[in-house]
Design an enzyme around this catalytic site. Structure first.
Site, PDB file in Angstrom:
ATOM      1  N   LYS A 211       1.857 -39.241  91.597  1.00 46.98           N
ATOM      2  CA  LYS A 211       1.005 -38.194  91.030  1.00 46.98           C
ATOM      3  C   LYS A 211       0.824 -37.056  92.019  1.00 46.98           C
ATOM      4  O   LYS A 211       0.816 -35.875  91.643  1.00 46.98           O
ATOM      5  CB  LYS A 211      -0.360 -38.783  90.649  1.00 46.98           C
TER       6      LYS A 211
ATOM      7  N   HIS B 121      37.976 -48.863  64.493  1.00 44.55           N
ATOM      8  CA  HIS B 121      36.827 -48.144  63.935  1.00 44.55           C
ATOM      9  C   HIS B 121      35.716 -49.098  63.492  1.00 44.55           C
ATOM     10  O   HIS B 121      35.140 -48.963  62.420  1.00 44.55           O
ATOM     11  CB  HIS B 121      37.268 -47.239  62.790  1.00 44.55           C
TER      12      HIS B 121
END
Length: 511
Positions: free
Chosen positions: A136, A274
């Protein structure tokens, strides 16, 4: 004022060299517990955190750094006069560098004999709190959670007597990703213990496996992420022995091949294009299985992905080498097989630990603005309540073929139809907008081989036209879920043509 660094790590990799360099640059080193002992034993001068806080470690080490004299030093802004006044009044000195990594919670819960008590004791409290405080305040504090960042931080400290704002922000972002992931392991573990299936919040974490050159198409950016607690029996867990880097489409197709191949315990080979199987074969040997998978569709296998559930030997490798393939997946390759296959520069050879195959708990699919979560379709032929609904009973050979067809059709895009015999697919119809359309594709591909073969359908027949098409092609048995309002029409049509029809009561849609 002397600069201070707080070091407290469970993973000691690189920490000694890092601490010694900081000490050379004049930093006071603060530490606790095992890190303190390790550094002192190796000649680093340490100030114990409890010397700073004037408060001992308590509760068996559960409380060590949760103190204002620590977190005040992490969160104070040096350019804020009120902060500086309060620090002076309370005897708080700033901490400039924080290096912390956390108790090994993830590593603990994957142990087969882990107890809940062990897991709970490996939930770190002080570590994440220090990391979050320092992150922070990254405008002023450099915070490190990853040993790979030691060198970059030391380099900046040597070159400019401090870290850059850009580096501190990058490190802070990594910290918050790290603590978020850490908390997700804990929350998901505890949620599983409660048996709650669909919690009000679902937090998932993945780790970067590799950036990809592009996605489905060259204009799409892509990357491959791995579930840290995912199965080793996966493309993310594969060992690539040879060939080019995997592409986005390679990974999709290879994953589809893996899901099919784990249906089989006998020697089996699966070819995928595919994300649909184009050929599946079984046999007495892996060489025979692949020969049948190839024969199933010698055209579509070109440029495909092949998965085999036995070690690839020289005989099988010779067959594989004669075809253009993108990927070959197997538990192992003999030295002779590798010598043959590595002559092909670009082919990817992957080994995967088949003995660790397991079902994931959830399948996840992203949609615009959300995520769909479902159980995997894990039901197989043995889970079905087989019901013969026609006058004619299937023969033993037909039952074996029906089992193969049912094992394959669940992995074909819906609407799905598979035509096969007992040891190989003969025709596959995938993804058509109506079922009879898929049937016609599968039957056309099977050609004369449809005579005496079976047909598998992933869902029920809404009308009898598919049965009629099957009969005209010579199909002798059909397996399907049943459940249509017009089931009797299909049954009557099957009886008319002497076809044995089996209902499973299980649907296998795959969108």
């Amino acid at each position: 004022m002397k600069k201070r660094a707080l070091l407290s790590v469970s993973d000691k990799s690189g920490i000694l060299d890092f601490a010694k360099e900081l000490e050379k640059m004049g930093y006071e080193i603060l530490s606790t517990g095992g890190t303190k002992r390790f550094l002192e034993e190796n000649g680093v001068a340490i100030t114990a955190v409890d010397e700073v806080t004037k408060f001992p470690e308590i509760l068996g080490g559960r409380v060590k750094t949760l103190h204002p004299l620590v977190h005040g030093g992490l969160l104070a802004k040096p350019d804020d006069t009120e902060h500086q006044r309060e620090m002076a009044e309370n005897g708080i000195a700033p901490i400039d560098i924080v290096c912390v990594n956390l108790y090994p919670f993830r590593e603990t819960i994957v142990k087969p004999d882990v107890t809940v008590e062990d897991a709970i004791e490996n939930i770190d409290i002080g570590g994440p709190t220090m990391l979050r405080s320092a992150a922070k305040n990254h405008a002023y504090v450099a915070v490190i959670v990853d040993a790979l960042d030691y060198e970059a931080v030391l380099s900046e400290l040597h070159e400019q007597n401090g870290t850059t704002p850009e580096t501190r922000r990058r490190l802070a972002a990594k910290v918050f990703r790290h603590t978020a992931a850490y908390d997700s392991y804990i929350s998901n573990y505890l949620t599983e213990l409660t048996g709650e299936e669909y919690p009000d919040q679902l937090t998932l974490t993945y780790e970067l496996n590799q950036p990809l050159r592009y996605g489905e198409n060259p204009h799409q950016k892509a990357a491959f992420y791995r579930s840290p607690l995912g199965s080793d029996f996966s493309i993310a867990g594969a060992d690539q022995l040879h060939g080019k880097e995997l592409s986005y489409n390679n990974i999709q197709d290879a994953n589809a091949a893996l899901q099919i191949i784990k249906e089989f315990t006998i020697p089996a080979a699966v070819a995928v294009k595919h994300m649909n199987p184009c050929g599946v074969g079984t046999g007495e040997s892996i060489s025979e299985a692949f020969a049948k998978a190839y024969e199933a569709d010698a055209t579509s296998i070109f440029g495909g992905i092949v998965a085999l559930n036995r070690e690839v030997d020289a005989d099988t490798a010779q067959q594989l080498a004669g075809i253009f393939l993108e990927i070959i997946i197997a538990p192992a390759f003999t030295a002779e097989a590798l010598e043959i296959l590595t002559q092909k520069k670009n082919i990817r050879l992957l080994t995967i630990p088949f003995e660790r195959a397991r079902k994931d708990r959830w399948n996840l699919v992203t949609v615009e603005g959300g995520l769909l979560v479902q159980e995997p379709d894990a039901l197989g032929y043995e889970d079905a309540e087989i019901q013969v609904v026609t006058e004619r009973q299937p023969t033993e050979a037909e039952l074996a073929a029906l089992k193969l067809g049912w094992s394959v059709v669940k992995h074909v895009k819906s609407n799905a139809i598979v035509v096969c015999n007992a040891d190989m697919t003969l025709g596959i119809g995938a993804g058509q907008m109506n079922r009879v359309g898929s049937a016609k594709i599968a039957l056309e591909q099977a050609g004369e081989q449809a005579q005496g073969a079976i047909m598998a359908s992933d869902a029920f027949f809404p009308m009898s036209d598919t049965v009629e098409a099957a009969a005209q092609a010579g199909i002798k048995a059909i397996i399907q879920p049943g459940g249509s309002k017009k089931d009797q029409e299909s049954i009557d049509k099957a009886n008319e043509f002497g076809i044995a029809m089996v209902f499973t009561g299980i649907r296998h849609f795959k969108h």
